[in-house]
Design an enzyme around this catalytic site. Sequence first.
Site, PDB file in Angstrom:
ATOM      1  N   GLU A  76      -9.585   3.863   1.541  1.00 51.52           N
ATOM      2  CA  GLU A  76      -8.966   3.951   0.223  1.00 51.52           C
ATOM      3  C   GLU A  76      -7.909   2.881  -0.014  1.00 51.52           C
ATOM      4  OE1 GLU A  76      -7.808   5.434   2.782  1.00 51.52           O
ATOM      5  OE2 GLU A  76      -5.660   5.122   2.553  1.00 51.52           O
ATOM      6  N   ASP A  96      -2.694  10.185   3.673  1.00 47.29           N
ATOM      7  CA  ASP A  96      -4.111   9.829   3.719  1.00 47.29           C
ATOM      8  C   ASP A  96      -4.886  10.874   4.518  1.00 47.29           C
ATOM      9  OD1 ASP A  96      -6.558   8.635   3.767  1.00 47.29           O
ATOM     10  OD2 ASP A  96      -5.967   6.926   5.021  1.00 47.29           O
ATOM     11  N   LYS A 147     -10.513  12.931   7.656  1.00 44.95           N
ATOM     12  CA  LYS A 147     -10.107  12.501   8.989  1.00 44.95           C
ATOM     13  C   LYS A 147     -10.088  13.689   9.943  1.00 44.95           C
ATOM     14  CE  LYS A 147      -6.963   8.686   7.739  1.00 44.95           C
ATOM     15  NZ  LYS A 147      -7.679   7.581   8.418  1.00 44.95           N
ATOM     16  N   LYS A 199       0.861  -1.196   0.000  1.00 49.07           N
ATOM     17  CA  LYS A 199       0.000   0.000   0.000  1.00 49.07           C
ATOM     18  C   LYS A 199       0.889   1.236   0.000  1.00 49.07           C
ATOM     19  CE  LYS A 199      -3.386   2.668   2.675  1.00 49.07           C
ATOM     20  NZ  LYS A 199      -4.313   2.736   3.822  1.00 49.07           N
ATOM     21  N   ASP A 206       1.270   6.334   5.733  1.00 44.94           N
ATOM     22  CA  ASP A 206       0.338   5.401   5.089  1.00 44.94           C
ATOM     23  C   ASP A 206       0.933   4.701   3.868  1.00 44.94           C
ATOM     24  OD1 ASP A 206      -2.044   4.122   5.395  1.00 44.94           O
ATOM     25  OD2 ASP A 206      -3.218   5.561   4.219  1.00 44.94           O
ATOM     26  N   ASP A 262     -12.312   7.203   3.019  1.00 44.33           N
ATOM     27  CA  ASP A 262     -11.154   6.928   3.882  1.00 44.33           C
ATOM     28  C   ASP A 262     -10.784   5.438   3.886  1.00 44.33           C
ATOM     29  OD1 ASP A 262      -9.104   7.531   5.566  1.00 44.33           O
ATOM     30  OD2 ASP A 262     -10.351   7.743   7.373  1.00 44.33           O
ATOM     31  N   ARG A 308      -7.842  -0.317   0.638  1.00 42.66           N
ATOM     32  CA  ARG A 308      -8.359  -1.559   0.043  1.00 42.66           C
ATOM     33  C   ARG A 308      -8.723  -1.353  -1.423  1.00 42.66           C
ATOM     34  NH1 ARG A 308     -12.832  -1.936   4.675  1.00 42.66           N
ATOM     35  NH2 ARG A 308     -11.225  -0.634   5.645  1.00 42.66           N
TER      36      ARG A 308
HETATM   37  N1  BES Z   1      -4.595   4.544   6.587  1.00 41.50           N
HETATM   38  C1  BES Z   1      -5.748   4.214   7.330  1.00 41.50           C
HETATM   39  C2  BES Z   1      -5.483   3.150   8.406  1.00 41.50           C
HETATM   40  C3  BES Z   1      -4.557   3.539   9.515  1.00 41.50           C
HETATM   41  C4  BES Z   1      -5.049   3.926  10.741  1.00 41.50           C
HETATM   42  C5  BES Z   1      -3.190   3.435   9.363  1.00 41.50           C
HETATM   43  C6  BES Z   1      -4.185   4.240  11.772  1.00 41.50           C
HETATM   44  C7  BES Z   1      -2.323   3.746  10.402  1.00 41.50           C
HETATM   45  C8  BES Z   1      -2.830   4.139  11.620  1.00 41.50           C
HETATM   46  C9  BES Z   1      -6.849   3.708   6.390  1.00 41.50           C
HETATM   47  O1  BES Z   1      -6.826   4.189   5.116  1.00 41.50           O
HETATM   48  C10 BES Z   1      -8.139   4.160   6.975  1.00 41.50           C
HETATM   49  O2  BES Z   1      -8.363   5.318   7.001  1.00 41.50           O
HETATM   50  N2  BES Z   1      -8.947   3.215   7.455  1.00 41.50           N
HETATM   51  C11 BES Z   1     -10.187   3.523   8.035  1.00 41.50           C
HETATM   52  C12 BES Z   1     -11.219   2.598   7.435  1.00 41.50           C
HETATM   53  C13 BES Z   1     -12.627   2.939   7.798  1.00 41.50           C
HETATM   54  C14 BES Z   1     -13.051   4.227   7.132  1.00 41.50           C
HETATM   55  C15 BES Z   1     -13.536   1.805   7.352  1.00 41.50           C
HETATM   56  C16 BES Z   1     -10.062   3.295   9.530  1.00 41.50           C
HETATM   57  O3  BES Z   1      -9.392   2.334   9.940  1.00 41.50           O
HETATM   58  O4  BES Z   1     -10.580   4.089  10.297  1.00 41.50           O
HETATM   59 ZN    ZN Z   2      -5.006   4.823   4.392  1.00 42.80          ZN
HETATM   60 MG    MG Z   3      -7.941   5.989   4.922  1.00 40.82          MG
END
Ligand code: BES
Ligand code: ZN
Ligand code: MG
Length: 473
Positions: free
Chosen positions: A324, A245, A252, A240, A263, A322, A326
């Site tokens: 993104e 992000d 966020k 990834k 990220d 967010d 996946r």
């Molecule tokens: N990059 C984040 C995941 C992340 C969180 C990485 C904390 C490092 C530390 C990912 O893209 C994300 O934002 N995931 C969301 C998914 C949700 C919207 C279903 C999350 O985990 O909140």
């Molecule tokens: Zn992310």
């Molecule tokens: Mg995200």
Amino acid sequence: MITINLTNQPVTSVTQKFTFFTEELWEKEKNNHHSTLQNLFSGKKNEIFISAEETSVNFMVGLGGKPQNFEIQAVASKFAYEFRKKIQAVPTLINDVDFDEDQVAELVKGLFLGTYTYPFKEEHPFFKPEFSVILNSVSDEKFKNLQLKTLALCEGQFACMEWLNKPQNFKKIPHISQFLKEIAEKHQLKLTVFNRKESEDLGLGAFVSVNQGSSQEAAFTILEYRTEVKDAKTVGLVGKCVLFDTGGISIKPSENLHYMKSDMGGATAVIGALIAAATLKLPVNLVVILPITDNAVSNTASIPSDVVTAYNGKTIEVLNTDAEGRMTLADGLSYLSKNYKTDALIDLATLTGSSVRMFGYTCGAYFSNSENLKKSLEKSADATNQRLWNLPLWDIWKDDFKSDVADFKNISSKPFGDCIIAGKFLEQFIEGHPNWAHLDIAGVAFGNIGYMTEKGATGYGVQLLVDFLENYS
Ligand code: BES
Ligand code: ZN
Ligand code: MG
């Protein structure tokens, strides 16, 4: 190119020594030392005692009781970092008579890996030409391997950490693309890059949906390393690579938002492993895919309710921009699966906050459809202390990302288990690959680490993957 200066030839004048003691060894040895010293040092883990002898300074370093190899590396690493201002750039004897060759290797790797600071400069005394490590008990053949392995790991892990640590405005897509181009030239890797238009034309619709709001041109990047060894296995790696992000339109919160420069932790692990594997000329072929983009907010950005078509023809309803990671991995995985024949397919990603809430900074969460791959990965994870814990891929979770208007939606209808949902989602894009693993490393790629006051790159994944590739080939 850094220099790793080791020798196993006798050196006449030694003015600096590093002596590593396990508690057991110190128990045996201490009677040969002055009684005061017997009380001042005990061999506890990370204990340091500097003793000045007539013609030399001896850094005594405690390894604790019966240390495992990764603990030896960690102690050596911490010592090299914390004593960087006191260590002199002179030929340095490692008292290694009581260690086996693997333990000595961990000591040496740890010493050099511990020299990293951000931004990386070769300032540590270990990189001065006057410095060399003198090892007495390592055979000529093993010695050469150790020198190369240490160099390969340093090159790989430092590149990994350096790119992850860079501020957002220092790692725009042209910067990282230039770096990858240089790596490709240096190691004779085949490099292919698809920009936004080319990605769109290829049908990488899930990936493009993340990039479409960005002022930066997408770079769906493929790097191929070929060994000269005949009939070697091929491993596909997807990392990834979201350079920053923001969450996109599903933005966020601003607290700790700066950490989202991390990220790309999946990509940096893969890049580090690729550099190390190519330096070591490992007898395995690698196909690496990095779907490079950021996740930006703009008036062209993807908007919740959008439906896009992924590379494998499946449609995805974007309910949260967010989620993104996946999206980018879905296309990375199916592109790799459809266009290359690989024996194993592994993706690494800082994918979910859910995995961080579950395991904290302790281990990555991983999923796999292959018992053999699970065994190999866990073996490497345990050996390198870059731990992984397996989670299931039961079909029941597929129902949670069924969409009313597309094949799938990119988030779950339920407010829990997103780490698993994301893994199950990715499984829909591996095109039946029988040996796939997904590593969610959101909690372990970036954390509180010695060389920075804020969070920094841990280097997680590089040694894990290198160990895996060494044993897989
Ligand atoms: N990059 C984040 C995941 C992340 C969180 C990485 C904390 C490092 C530390 C990912 O893209 C994300 O934002 N995931 C969301 C998914 C949700 C919207 C279903 C999350 O985990 O909140
Ligand atoms: Zn992310
Ligand atoms: Mg995200």
